[in-house]
Design a protein around this motif. Structure first.
Motif, mmCIF file in Angstrom:
data_model
loop_
_atom_site.group_PDB
_atom_site.id
_atom_site.type_symbol
_atom_site.label_atom_id
_atom_site.label_comp_id
_atom_site.label_asym_id
_atom_site.label_seq_id
_atom_site.Cartn_x
_atom_site.Cartn_y
_atom_site.Cartn_z
ATOM 1 N N VAL A 28 -7.841 -60.191 43.775
ATOM 2 C CA VAL A 28 -9.298 -60.320 43.740
ATOM 3 C C VAL A 28 -9.769 -60.681 42.331
ATOM 4 O O VAL A 28 -10.742 -61.431 42.155
ATOM 5 N N VAL B 110 -13.107 -62.742 40.824
ATOM 6 C CA VAL B 110 -14.263 -62.057 40.233
ATOM 7 C C VAL B 110 -14.223 -62.013 38.704
ATOM 8 O O VAL B 110 -15.271 -62.033 38.071
ATOM 9 N N GLY C 120 -13.393 -51.247 43.302
ATOM 10 C CA GLY C 120 -14.254 -52.314 43.822
ATOM 11 C C GLY C 120 -13.457 -53.513 44.299
ATOM 12 O O GLY C 120 -13.735 -54.073 45.365
ATOM 13 N N ASN C 121 -12.448 -53.912 43.538
ATOM 14 C CA ASN C 121 -11.603 -55.039 43.951
ATOM 15 C C ASN C 121 -10.799 -54.685 45.194
ATOM 16 O O ASN C 121 -10.628 -55.515 46.093
ATOM 17 N N LYS D 203 -13.100 -55.028 48.151
ATOM 18 C CA LYS D 203 -13.327 -56.440 48.487
ATOM 19 C C LYS D 203 -12.150 -56.998 49.270
ATOM 20 O O LYS D 203 -12.319 -57.734 50.237
ATOM 21 N N ALA E 2 -12.010 -55.747 52.848
ATOM 22 C CA ALA E 2 -13.043 -56.354 53.684
ATOM 23 C C ALA E 2 -12.663 -57.762 54.149
ATOM 24 O O ALA E 2 -13.091 -58.188 55.227
ATOM 25 N N ASP E 3 -11.838 -58.474 53.377
ATOM 26 C CA ASP E 3 -11.482 -59.854 53.732
ATOM 27 C C ASP E 3 -10.199 -60.283 53.022
ATOM 28 O O ASP E 3 -10.226 -61.125 52.116
ATOM 29 N N TYR F 2 -8.583 -63.654 49.669
ATOM 30 C CA TYR F 2 -8.035 -63.447 48.333
ATOM 31 C C TYR F 2 -6.539 -63.716 48.196
ATOM 32 O O TYR F 2 -6.046 -63.853 47.079
#
Length: 164
Positions: free
Chosen positions: A53, A57, A83-84, A87, A90-91, A95
């Motif tokens: 990720v 980001v 946080g990464n 992410k 979630a998907d 990534y």
């Protein structure tokens, strides 16, 4: 030195560099006729422990932490932050690197090679990794053409199941 001599020298140098790349590649890569692991993962860890990720980001390769690990389809990925990790959960497909995390330039040549996580690019929202400086530069000369070639070659590789 005349222009003709410079061009000849540049062409000879290009041939030498390509020969070195392909020579090295021949010793570290396998052709499409042999099965390869579906994901380039050393000891079950993808991306050599780098956070997939972070490329998106942070715009930079970033080492992940065991504290923020997540197993996806039999491969453990590490993240630099909660946080990464969220992410990714979630998907994940957004990534993950292309070609199972193998070298994009090698795949464009119908070969398999390991990667250097610091040799990367995001093209059209997808992460591509390369083996080293030379592979990255050669791949970058024609990213779109190399992606088309690699996209064609990758499905032809017989894949071993994770952990096989």
């Amino acid at each position: 030195m005349t222009i003709e001599h410079r061009r000849g020298f540049a062409f000879a140098l290009l041939i030498v560099v390509l020969g070195l790349v392909l020579g090295i590649a021949g010793t570290t890569m396998a052709g499409a006729d042999s099965a390869v692991p579906a994901v380039n993962a050393a000891e079950g860890v993808g991306l050599k422990g780098y956070d997939p990720v972070a490329y998106f980001v942070n715009g930079a390769p970033t080492k992940g932490s065991e504290q923020y690990s997540f197993a996806w389809k039999g491969v453990t990925y590490r993240f630099a932050s909660a946080g990464n990790l969220a992410k990714f959960k979630a998907d994940p497909e957004k990534y993950l690197p292309q070609y199972g995390g193998y070298c994009a330039y090698a795949m464009s040549l119908d070969r398999i090679a390991d990667i250097d996580p610091s040799r990367w690019a995001i093209v059209n929202g997808k992460l591509y990794l390369n083996n080293g400086f030379v592979a990255e530069k050669l791949w970058s000369l024609n990213k779109n053409g190399n992606i088309v070639s690699a996209d064609h070659n990758w499905p032809q590789y017989p894949k071993k199941a994770i952990g096989e």
